[in-house]
Scaffold this motif. Structure first.
Motif, PDB file in Angstrom:
ATOM      1  N   GLU A 162       0.487  -7.466  -0.240  1.00  0.00           N
ATOM      2  CA  GLU A 162      -0.293  -7.787   0.960  1.00  0.00           C
ATOM      3  C   GLU A 162       0.604  -8.250   2.101  1.00  0.00           C
ATOM      4  N   GLU A 163       1.651  -9.014   1.789  1.00  0.00           N
ATOM      5  CA  GLU A 163       2.574  -9.453   2.832  1.00  0.00           C
ATOM      6  C   GLU A 163       3.261  -8.245   3.473  1.00  0.00           C
ATOM      7  N   LEU A 164       3.715  -7.313   2.664  1.00  0.00           N
ATOM      8  CA  LEU A 164       4.382  -6.123   3.187  1.00  0.00           C
ATOM      9  C   LEU A 164       3.427  -5.262   4.004  1.00  0.00           C
ATOM     10  N   ASP A 165       2.197  -5.091   3.527  1.00  0.00           N
ATOM     11  CA  ASP A 165       1.225  -4.293   4.271  1.00  0.00           C
ATOM     12  C   ASP A 165       0.901  -4.937   5.613  1.00  0.00           C
ATOM     13  N   HIS A 166       0.846  -6.261   5.642  1.00  0.00           N
ATOM     14  CA  HIS A 166       0.504  -6.971   6.874  1.00  0.00           C
ATOM     15  C   HIS A 166       1.670  -6.986   7.861  1.00  0.00           C
ATOM     16  N   ARG A 173       2.055   0.601   6.265  1.00  0.00           N
ATOM     17  CA  ARG A 173       2.308   1.680   5.313  1.00  0.00           C
ATOM     18  C   ARG A 173       2.803   2.956   5.983  1.00  0.00           C
ATOM     19  N   ASN A 174       3.050   2.906   7.273  1.00  0.00           N
ATOM     20  CA  ASN A 174       3.450   4.124   7.979  1.00  0.00           C
ATOM     21  C   ASN A 174       4.949   4.217   8.208  1.00  0.00           C
ATOM     22  N   ARG A 175       5.701   3.223   7.747  1.00  0.00           N
ATOM     23  CA  ARG A 175       7.153   3.265   7.826  1.00  0.00           C
ATOM     24  C   ARG A 175       7.715   2.409   6.711  1.00  0.00           C
ATOM     25  N   LEU A 176       8.978   2.617   6.388  1.00  0.00           N
ATOM     26  CA  LEU A 176       9.632   1.832   5.352  1.00  0.00           C
ATOM     27  C   LEU A 176      10.111   0.499   5.914  1.00  0.00           C
ATOM     28  N   VAL A 177      10.098  -0.506   5.087  1.00  0.00           N
ATOM     29  CA  VAL A 177      10.612  -1.808   5.492  1.00  0.00           C
ATOM     30  C   VAL A 177      12.090  -1.675   5.856  1.00  0.00           C
ATOM     31  N   GLU A 178      12.497  -2.383   6.907  1.00  0.00           N
ATOM     32  CA  GLU A 178      13.866  -2.325   7.380  1.00  0.00           C
ATOM     33  C   GLU A 178      14.461  -3.727   7.400  1.00  0.00           C
ATOM     34  N   GLU A 179      15.777  -3.781   7.601  1.00  0.00           N
ATOM     35  CA  GLU A 179      16.457  -5.074   7.593  1.00  0.00           C
ATOM     36  C   GLU A 179      15.882  -6.027   8.634  1.00  0.00           C
ATOM     37  N   GLY A 180      15.451  -5.504   9.778  1.00  0.00           N
ATOM     38  CA  GLY A 180      14.882  -6.343  10.823  1.00  0.00           C
ATOM     39  C   GLY A 180      13.559  -6.976  10.450  1.00  0.00           C
ATOM     40  N   ASP A 181      12.928  -6.508   9.357  1.00  0.00           N
ATOM     41  CA  ASP A 181      11.649  -7.072   8.908  1.00  0.00           C
ATOM     42  C   ASP A 181      11.821  -8.251   7.957  1.00  0.00           C
ATOM     43  N   LEU A 182      13.019  -8.417   7.421  1.00  0.00           N
ATOM     44  CA  LEU A 182      13.190  -9.340   6.299  1.00  0.00           C
ATOM     45  C   LEU A 182      12.861 -10.786   6.651  1.00  0.00           C
ATOM     46  N   VAL A 203       8.506  -2.781  -3.965  1.00  0.00           N
ATOM     47  CA  VAL A 203       7.114  -3.227  -3.932  1.00  0.00           C
ATOM     48  C   VAL A 203       6.318  -2.455  -2.887  1.00  0.00           C
ATOM     49  N   GLN A 204       6.924  -2.183  -1.747  1.00  0.00           N
ATOM     50  CA  GLN A 204       6.217  -1.455  -0.696  1.00  0.00           C
ATOM     51  C   GLN A 204       5.979   0.001  -1.061  1.00  0.00           C
ATOM     52  N   GLY A 205       6.970   0.627  -1.653  1.00  0.00           N
ATOM     53  CA  GLY A 205       6.925   2.064  -1.842  1.00  0.00           C
ATOM     54  C   GLY A 205       6.139   2.562  -3.038  1.00  0.00           C
ATOM     55  N   PHE A 206       5.896   1.685  -4.008  1.00  0.00           N
ATOM     56  CA  PHE A 206       5.295   2.158  -5.260  1.00  0.00           C
ATOM     57  C   PHE A 206       4.301   1.150  -5.834  1.00  0.00           C
ATOM     58  N   THR A 207       3.353   1.668  -6.575  1.00  0.00           N
ATOM     59  CA  THR A 207       2.564   0.830  -7.475  1.00  0.00           C
ATOM     60  C   THR A 207       3.235   0.905  -8.836  1.00  0.00           C
ATOM     61  N   TRP A 208       3.178  -0.188  -9.561  1.00  0.00           N
ATOM     62  CA  TRP A 208       3.916  -0.276 -10.815  1.00  0.00           C
ATOM     63  C   TRP A 208       2.972  -0.582 -11.973  1.00  0.00           C
ATOM     64  N   GLU A 209       3.174   0.121 -13.081  1.00  0.00           N
ATOM     65  CA  GLU A 209       2.342  -0.061 -14.264  1.00  0.00           C
ATOM     66  C   GLU A 209       3.208  -0.040 -15.511  1.00  0.00           C
ATOM     67  N   VAL A 210       2.682  -0.667 -16.548  1.00  0.00           N
ATOM     68  CA  VAL A 210       3.333  -0.611 -17.852  1.00  0.00           C
ATOM     69  C   VAL A 210       3.013   0.740 -18.486  1.00  0.00           C
ATOM     70  N   PRO A 211       3.991   1.446 -19.062  1.00  0.00           N
ATOM     71  CA  PRO A 211       3.714   2.744 -19.708  1.00  0.00           C
ATOM     72  C   PRO A 211       2.612   2.631 -20.747  1.00  0.00           C
ATOM     73  N   HIS A 212       1.834   3.702 -20.910  1.00  0.00           N
ATOM     74  CA  HIS A 212       0.701   3.673 -21.835  1.00  0.00           C
ATOM     75  C   HIS A 212       1.123   3.441 -23.278  1.00  0.00           C
ATOM     76  N   ASN A 213       2.336   3.853 -23.621  1.00  0.00           N
ATOM     77  CA  ASN A 213       2.785   3.684 -25.004  1.00  0.00           C
ATOM     78  C   ASN A 213       3.411   2.310 -25.257  1.00  0.00           C
ATOM     79  N   LEU A 272       2.775   5.299  -0.409  1.00  0.00           N
ATOM     80  CA  LEU A 272       2.946   5.516   1.011  1.00  0.00           C
ATOM     81  C   LEU A 272       2.795   7.009   1.339  1.00  0.00           C
ATOM     82  N   PRO A 273       2.672   7.382   2.627  1.00  0.00           N
ATOM     83  CA  PRO A 273       2.612   8.800   2.971  1.00  0.00           C
ATOM     84  C   PRO A 273       3.820   9.564   2.445  1.00  0.00           C
TER      85      PRO A 273
END
Length: 208
Positions: free
Chosen positions: A31-35, A39-48, A163-173, A200-201
């Motif tokens: 939520e912090e990254l989205d705010h 979601r229309n650009r990648l996080v950059e050093e100037g955002d940190l 965190v911004q670029g992907f959703t993360w899940e535990v493998p099904h196995n 992201l797009p």
């Protein structure tokens, strides 16, 4: 080399594991990254500087899961006092990273992964080093890591992009995430295995 590569990668692996085990922490980071970035650009050093919660997650990983048990040895060139301890001239000084970061006299519930403990009510910037020696990330003082800014930037950018670029899940196995330290060092006993899905797009991802 250890501070630049192994220290950040170890912190990121532990942070991702801890955040997956506590979904509310991961949700707040997303939520912090989205705010702050969207979601229309990648996080950059100037955002940190706007990503205080992301940095708090990393700092908590450094506190609870340091890469090495001790800092490089130092020799006291004169009688001195550090953090209330008198150190005679010529003393060889080793600091225990787990001893500092998991000290119950300093940290409430020290074995719990809690990024909020690093957030200030006034919204001050979270920095990954600690001049009060309550934890050791890239060390501190005149003999601290000369690349603390570089290391902090690399680590924050790495976690933010993941965190911004992907959703993360535990493998099904896999039955779940088991965060256990190796018997020989402080890294994970088993590599962290997760499934990443783009959030992201498509044009923001490099073509393969």
């Amino acid at each position: 080399m250890i501070a630049t590569i192994d220290n950040p990668s170890n912190a990121i692996e532990w942070a991702m594991g801890e955040m997956l085990k506590e979904p509310t922490i991961l949700k707040r980071a997303v939520e912090e990254l989205d705010h702050e970035v969207g979601r229309n650009r990648l996080v950059e050093e100037g955002d940190l500087h706007k990503l205080n919660y992301i940095k708090a997650c990393i700092k908590e990983a450094f506190r609870l899961h340091p890469f090495a048990p001790f800092n490089p040895p130092h020799v006291s060139m004169s009688n001195t006092t550090v953090a209330g301890y008198f150190i005679p001239k010529g003393s060889h000084v080793l600091l225990s990273r787990p001893g500092l970061g998991r000290n119950p006299n300093v940290w409430k519930d020290p074995m719990r992964f809690d990024p909020d403990r690093h957030l200030d009510a006034e919204g001050k910037q979270v920095v990954l080093s600690d001049n009060e020696l309550r934890l050791l990330s890239f060390s501190t003082g005149r003999r601290g890591c000369p690349a603390v800014v570089l290391g902090s930037t690399i680590t924050t950018m790495m976690l933010a992009r993941m965190v911004q670029g992907f959703t993360w899940e535990v493998p099904h196995n896999e039955s779940g995430i088991e965060l256990v330290e190796n018997h020989y060092d402080l890294s994970l006993a088993k590599p962290l295995l997760l499934v990443a899905k783009a959030r992201l797009p498509h044009y923001l991802y490099p073509k393969t």
